[in-house]
Design a protein around this motif. Structure first.
Motif, mmCIF file in Angstrom:
data_model
loop_
_atom_site.group_PDB
_atom_site.id
_atom_site.type_symbol
_atom_site.label_atom_id
_atom_site.label_comp_id
_atom_site.label_asym_id
_atom_site.label_seq_id
_atom_site.Cartn_x
_atom_site.Cartn_y
_atom_site.Cartn_z
ATOM 1 N N LEU A 170 0.773 -1.180 -0.090
ATOM 2 C CA LEU A 170 0.033 0.133 0.016
ATOM 3 C C LEU A 170 0.854 1.237 -0.057
ATOM 4 C CD1 LEU A 170 -2.284 -1.457 2.854
ATOM 5 C CD2 LEU A 170 -3.097 -0.755 0.373
ATOM 6 N N GLU A 171 0.397 2.431 -0.417
ATOM 7 C CA GLU A 171 1.070 3.394 -0.277
ATOM 8 C C GLU A 171 1.397 4.105 1.009
ATOM 9 O OE1 GLU A 171 -1.717 2.782 -2.243
ATOM 10 O OE2 GLU A 171 -1.406 3.410 -4.204
ATOM 11 N N GLU B 239 0.221 13.762 -4.224
ATOM 12 C CA GLU B 239 -0.425 12.392 -4.069
ATOM 13 C C GLU B 239 0.586 11.299 -4.632
ATOM 14 O OE1 GLU B 239 -2.893 11.149 -2.567
ATOM 15 O OE2 GLU B 239 -3.968 13.084 -2.150
ATOM 16 N N PHE C 58 0.711 7.486 -5.902
ATOM 17 C CA PHE C 58 -0.031 6.280 -6.419
ATOM 18 C C PHE C 58 0.579 4.867 -6.696
ATOM 19 C CE2 PHE C 58 -2.852 9.832 -7.391
ATOM 20 C CZ PHE C 58 -4.036 9.531 -6.723
ATOM 21 N N ASP D 3 -5.410 -0.257 -5.405
ATOM 22 C CA ASP D 3 -6.812 0.058 -5.145
ATOM 23 C C ASP D 3 -6.884 1.512 -5.227
ATOM 24 O OD1 ASP D 3 -7.433 -2.662 -4.604
ATOM 25 O OD2 ASP D 3 -7.416 -2.402 -2.425
ATOM 26 N N LYS D 4 -5.942 2.277 -4.694
ATOM 27 C CA LYS D 4 -5.961 3.827 -4.454
ATOM 28 C C LYS D 4 -6.264 4.385 -5.911
ATOM 29 C CE LYS D 4 -3.836 7.904 -2.884
ATOM 30 N NZ LYS D 4 -2.766 8.519 -2.117
ATOM 31 N N ARG E 213 -9.750 6.294 -6.720
ATOM 32 C CA ARG E 213 -9.668 7.800 -6.934
ATOM 33 C C ARG E 213 -9.509 8.261 -8.348
ATOM 34 N NH1 ARG E 213 -6.698 9.881 -2.325
ATOM 35 N NH2 ARG E 213 -6.380 11.779 -3.345
#
Ligand code: UDP
Length: 317
Positions: free
Chosen positions: A128-129, A242, A244, A289-290, A294
């Protein structure tokens, strides 16, 4: 939009440039051609030959740029361990020069080519990020430092930044494909053996804690990766940074990749087991997923398509 693509003569930068041109954007490529190829720059893009320190300020100072897509970098893990100073200088130092040039010229957005190497050896997968970033080599460390710098420039100077952390990019997009002089990546190396350039694929390690003992990686088609950059460009919000991950969310072992290459090429590709390559984690799989939730991105092309497109590209050369 009027866009500057640094490293647009390289593998991923040239694919993204082609996609940006197709979408109707104006593209200026800045590349020193140290590892890129002049004829990889898609027709319709203007090439400026130079380094970021040498030419970014002048190019961006010409005015009218809406955003930068930043791919120019040194990217060989082994070389980074031998020459860490080179990686800090070329990757972080040149990126700083680019950011300063953007600030001076008032260019508001940047999409940056970051890497899964920022995470190092993961504690769990999918990654995950928000997972810890503990790069295990200067290449990953220098890319992580650029992510940090982007966050600062967003917070303090109002730039809108998106970092895309790539997992294992493969495949080709029309005339744009992988043409590294020093090739370390699995798929092009296997396909070279299929073409008769090399006697056998070297499989680095078969005693990893995976189903078949070989390392598992998350392969993503370069065209799917490219599409994510167009979405990221629209998602750059002034004053924010951000991150990703960009992978397909599934894993394939080295043996599975070689088997798919055999099926796609119809050639008998000999492979032999070699010792582990230092620094290779057993499993690297992204949670995407992000970016899916998003930005609405989804991978569309599977491993077979990556191998097939890379094979078509390689034989066209
Ligand atoms: N690999 C291999 N033989 C090769 C090149 C790579 O066995 O000629 C393995 C490598 O050890 C790793 C996987 O294939 O487990 C993917 O390596 P690659 O260099 O393509 O990408 P990385 O995951 O290191 O970024």
């Amino acid at each position: 939009m009027k866009l500057l693509v640094t490293g647009g003569a390289g593998y991923i930068g040239s694919v993204v440039s082609a996609l940006l041109l197709e979408a109707g954007h104006e593209v200026v490529v800045l590349d020193d051609l140290s590892t890129g190829h002049e004829d990889a720059v898609p027709a319709g893009a203007r090439l400026v030959r130079g380094t970021l320190r040498g030419a970014a300020a002048e190019v961006l100072g010409g005015g009218g740029f809406d955003a930068v897509l930043h791919f120019a970098a040194k990217s060989l893990v082994g070389e980074s361990v031998e020459k860490p100073g080179l990686y800090w200088d070329k990757n972080l130092g040149e990126s700083l020069a680019l950011l300063e040039a953007m600030r001076t010229a008032g260019v508001p957005r940047i999409v940056f080519s970051s890497t899964a190497a920022c995470y190092g050896e993961p504690e769990s997968t999918p990654i995950l990020e928000t997972d810890p970033t503990r790069p295990t080599n200067p290449y990953g460390a220098s890319k992580l430092a650029i992510d940090t710098t982007l966050a600062e420039y967003a917070r303090l100077h109002g730039i809108g930044g998106v970092s895309l952390r790539y997992f294992n990019v493969a495949g080709a997009y029309g005339a744009q494909g992988e043409r590294h002089t020093v090739e370390t990546h699995l798929i092009p190396n296997v396909l070279k053996v299929a073409l008769g350039q090399g006697e056998a694929v070297k499989m680095f390690g078969e005693d990893y804690p995976t189903a078949d003992g070989t390392c598992v990686r998350d392969y993503i088609h370069v065209a799917d990766l490219g599409r994510a950059h167009l979405l990221a460009l629209d998602a750059c919000e002034p004053g924010t940074h951000e991150i990703f991950n960009l992978g397909s969310g599934t894993g394939n072992s080295v043996r599975e990749v070689i088997e798919v290459c055999r099926e796609v090429t119809g050639r008998d590709i000999p492979a032999e087991v070699h010792p582990r390559r230092p620094g290779d984690p057993a499993v690297l799989i992204a949670s995407s997923d992000k970016i899916q939730s998003r930005l609405g991105w989804k991978p569309e092309r599977d491993l077979r398509a990556m191998v097939s497109d890379a094979w078509t590209f390689l034989r066209s050369r």
